[in-house]
Design a protein around this motif. Structure first.
Motif, PDB file in Angstrom:
ATOM      1  N   PHE A  34      -8.920   4.879  -7.037  1.00 44.63           N
ATOM      2  CA  PHE A  34      -7.538   4.551  -7.144  1.00 44.63           C
ATOM      3  C   PHE A  34      -6.739   5.195  -5.913  1.00 44.63           C
ATOM      4  N   PHE A  35      -5.411   4.836  -5.531  1.00 42.28           N
ATOM      5  CA  PHE A  35      -4.739   5.499  -4.807  1.00 42.28           C
ATOM      6  C   PHE A  35      -4.056   6.556  -5.703  1.00 42.28           C
ATOM      7  N   VAL A  36      -4.011   7.722  -5.485  1.00 40.87           N
ATOM      8  CA  VAL A  36      -2.814   8.551  -6.003  1.00 40.87           C
ATOM      9  C   VAL A  36      -1.988   9.308  -5.050  1.00 40.87           C
ATOM     10  N   GLN A  37      -0.556   9.239  -5.530  1.00 44.19           N
ATOM     11  CA  GLN A  37       0.331   9.883  -4.655  1.00 44.19           C
ATOM     12  C   GLN A  37       0.974  11.294  -5.378  1.00 44.19           C
ATOM     13  N   GLY A  77     -10.611  12.864 -12.154  1.00 47.78           N
ATOM     14  CA  GLY A  77     -11.446  12.356 -11.351  1.00 47.78           C
ATOM     15  C   GLY A  77     -11.553  13.291  -9.951  1.00 47.78           C
ATOM     16  N   ILE A  78     -12.373  12.760  -9.112  1.00 43.95           N
ATOM     17  CA  ILE A  78     -12.690  13.542  -7.850  1.00 43.95           C
ATOM     18  C   ILE A  78     -11.854  12.910  -6.636  1.00 43.95           C
ATOM     19  N   ILE A  79     -11.227  13.861  -6.058  1.00 46.60           N
ATOM     20  CA  ILE A  79     -10.482  13.541  -4.647  1.00 46.60           C
ATOM     21  C   ILE A  79     -11.645  13.180  -3.655  1.00 46.60           C
ATOM     22  N   THR A  80     -11.732  11.942  -2.873  1.00 51.67           N
ATOM     23  CA  THR A  80     -12.437  11.420  -2.177  1.00 51.67           C
ATOM     24  C   THR A  80     -12.150  11.443  -0.761  1.00 51.67           C
ATOM     25  N   THR A  81     -10.651  11.722  -0.466  1.00 53.87           N
ATOM     26  CA  THR A  81     -10.457  11.736   1.034  1.00 53.87           C
ATOM     27  C   THR A  81      -9.421  12.801   1.222  1.00 53.87           C
ATOM     28  N   LYS A  82      -9.194  13.252   2.444  1.00 47.09           N
ATOM     29  CA  LYS A  82      -8.284  14.241   2.584  1.00 47.09           C
ATOM     30  C   LYS A  82      -6.784  13.812   2.433  1.00 47.09           C
ATOM     31  N   PRO A  83      -6.038  14.516   1.547  1.00 49.40           N
ATOM     32  CA  PRO A  83      -4.770  14.244   1.383  1.00 49.40           C
ATOM     33  C   PRO A  83      -3.711  13.863   2.478  1.00 49.40           C
ATOM     34  N   TRP A  89       7.437  22.339   1.201  1.00 49.24           N
ATOM     35  CA  TRP A  89       6.330  21.880   0.777  1.00 49.24           C
ATOM     36  C   TRP A  89       6.417  21.083  -0.641  1.00 49.24           C
ATOM     37  N   ALA A  90       7.197  21.624  -1.351  1.00 48.17           N
ATOM     38  CA  ALA A  90       7.293  20.922  -2.859  1.00 48.17           C
ATOM     39  C   ALA A  90       8.065  19.676  -2.608  1.00 48.17           C
ATOM     40  N   GLN A  91       8.697  19.257  -1.761  1.00 50.98           N
ATOM     41  CA  GLN A  91       9.317  17.856  -1.550  1.00 50.98           C
ATOM     42  C   GLN A  91       8.610  16.983  -0.933  1.00 50.98           C
ATOM     43  N   LYS A  92       7.509  17.491  -0.368  1.00 45.32           N
ATOM     44  CA  LYS A  92       6.656  16.136   0.576  1.00 45.32           C
ATOM     45  C   LYS A  92       5.839  15.692  -0.284  1.00 45.32           C
ATOM     46  N   VAL A  93       5.510  14.458  -0.263  1.00 43.40           N
ATOM     47  CA  VAL A  93       4.684  13.509  -0.818  1.00 43.40           C
ATOM     48  C   VAL A  93       3.393  13.108  -0.459  1.00 43.40           C
ATOM     49  N   TYR A  94       2.084  13.501  -0.851  1.00 42.86           N
ATOM     50  CA  TYR A  94       0.869  13.215  -0.616  1.00 42.86           C
ATOM     51  C   TYR A  94       0.326  12.003  -1.066  1.00 42.86           C
ATOM     52  N   GLU A  95      -0.719  11.549  -0.405  1.00 43.43           N
ATOM     53  CA  GLU A  95      -1.773  10.259  -0.826  1.00 43.43           C
ATOM     54  C   GLU A  95      -3.116  10.724  -0.781  1.00 43.43           C
ATOM     55  N   ALA A  96      -3.925  10.354  -1.589  1.00 47.02           N
ATOM     56  CA  ALA A  96      -5.266  10.318  -1.647  1.00 47.02           C
ATOM     57  C   ALA A  96      -6.100   9.423  -2.345  1.00 47.02           C
ATOM     58  N   VAL A  97      -7.305   9.216  -2.172  1.00 48.05           N
ATOM     59  CA  VAL A  97      -8.125   8.224  -3.061  1.00 48.05           C
ATOM     60  C   VAL A  97      -8.899   9.269  -4.088  1.00 48.05           C
ATOM     61  N   LEU A  98      -8.625   8.577  -5.449  1.00 49.02           N
ATOM     62  CA  LEU A  98      -9.288   9.528  -6.699  1.00 49.02           C
ATOM     63  C   LEU A  98     -10.305   8.460  -7.047  1.00 49.02           C
TER      64      LEU A  98
END
Length: 236
Positions: free
Chosen positions: A58-61, A22-28, A37-46
Motif C-alpha cells: 500500500f501507499f502510506v502518507q 507492516g514493513i516500509i519497503t521504499t525510502k520515504p 519537519w512536523a508539517q512536511k508530508v511523506y510517502e512510502a510503500v508499506l
C-alpha cells in the motif's frame, strides 16, 4: 441493522479508521513540503504479509508530526517495521499515465512508530458511509453469488473519500442487496490485487495493481426508510 460476518473482528470507533503493522519497503519521500519537519508530508510503500504468506503493498502518507519527534521520524526508513494508526484516503490524480490509476488510495497515518521488538501482524479497517454506486456482482457455478464489489463514500473533515470494497461468500450475498444511498458499517482489511488492464487502440494489456478493503463484517439497514434514518443519525 443487519450484520453479516465472515470472521471475528476487533471493535474500532471512528467513521474511517485503519491500523496496520507492516514493513516500509521504499525510502520515504516528501510529497508536501513545509517550513518545519512536523508539517512536511511523506510517502512510502508499506508491505503487509497475510497469514497465508501473500504480500499486500500500500501507499502510506504521514506528516512528520505523526512520528512524535524529529528523531523518531528519522528512524522511519526503508526496511523498518512500523505500526500505523490512521485512515483510508483517496486522491484524484491529475493527468495520470495510461498505466497509472485515476484514483490513488492510501493509508494516511496520524500515528506512525517503529516496532522494536517486532509486533504481531495487524491489518484492520473500519468504515461508516453510504453506497455511492450500485454493487457489481460476480457469480460462481449454478448462479450463486461469489463476489460483490462496491464503493462507499466516507465523509470527513477534509471532504469525502470514495473507497472501493469487495465482499466474499455470505457477505457477498448480503452486499448484493445494497442500493445507492444505503448506509453501511464495514469492518475489514486493506489488500492489494493485481489485474490485467486493457489498453486503448488494441495495445496489449498490462498488469496493474488496485487497492481495496476486503470486507469481513457488513452492517446495513434492511429497508429504505431505515437506511435513510440510520444514515442521517447514526455514527460509528
Amino acid at each position: 441493522m443487519a450484520i453479516f460476518e465472515e470472521r471475528g473482528n476487533k471493535e474500532m470507533s471512528k467513521n474511517n479508521a485503519a491500523g496496520i503493522v507492516g514493513i516500509i519497503t521504499t525510502k520515504p519521500r516528501v510529497v508536501m513540503d513545509a517550513p518545519t519537519w512536523a508539517q512536511k508530508v511523506y510517502e512510502a510503500v508499506l508491505e503487509y504479509r497475510r497469514p497465508s504468506g501473500t504480500k499486500d503493498k500500500f501507499f502510506v502518507q504521514f506528516p512528520g508530526q505523526a512520528a512524535g519527534t524529529k528523531k523518531a521520524l528519522l528512524n522511519i526508513k526503508k526496511g523498518k517495521e512500523v505500526l500505523i494508526g490512521g485512515e483510508v484516503r483517496t486522491q484524484n490524480m491529475d493527468n495520470p499515465e495510461p498505466h497509472e490509476p485515476r484514483v490513488k488510495i492510501c493509508i494516511y497515518a496520524k500515528v506512525i512508530a517503529v516496532n522494536d521488538p517486532p509486533a504481531d501482524p495487524q491489518n484492520e479497517v473500519k468504515l461508516c458511509g453510504h453506497i455511492c454506486k450500485d454493487p457489481r456482482i460476480a457469480t460462481a457455478r449454478f448462479g450463486k453469488i461469489a463476489v460483490t464489489s462496491f464503493i462507499v463514500a466516507v465523509n470527513s473533515h477534509h471532504g469525502a473519500d470514495y473507497i472501493p470494497c469487495v465482499c466474499w461468500r455470505n457477505v457477498a450475498e448480503a452486499a448484493a442487496k445494497l442500493k445507492v444511498g444505503a448506509y453501511v458499517e464495514i469492518t475489514g482489511r486493506m489488500q492489494s490485487r493485481e489485474y490485467k488492464k486493457k489498453m486503448p487502440d488494441g495495445k496489449p494489456p498490462y498488469l496493474a495493481t488496485t487497492h481495496e478493503v476486503s470486507v469481513t463484517q457488513l452492517g446495513f439497514a434492511e429497508d429504505t426508510d431505515e437506511q435513510k434514518t440510520e444514515g442521517s443519525e447514526k455514527t460509528c
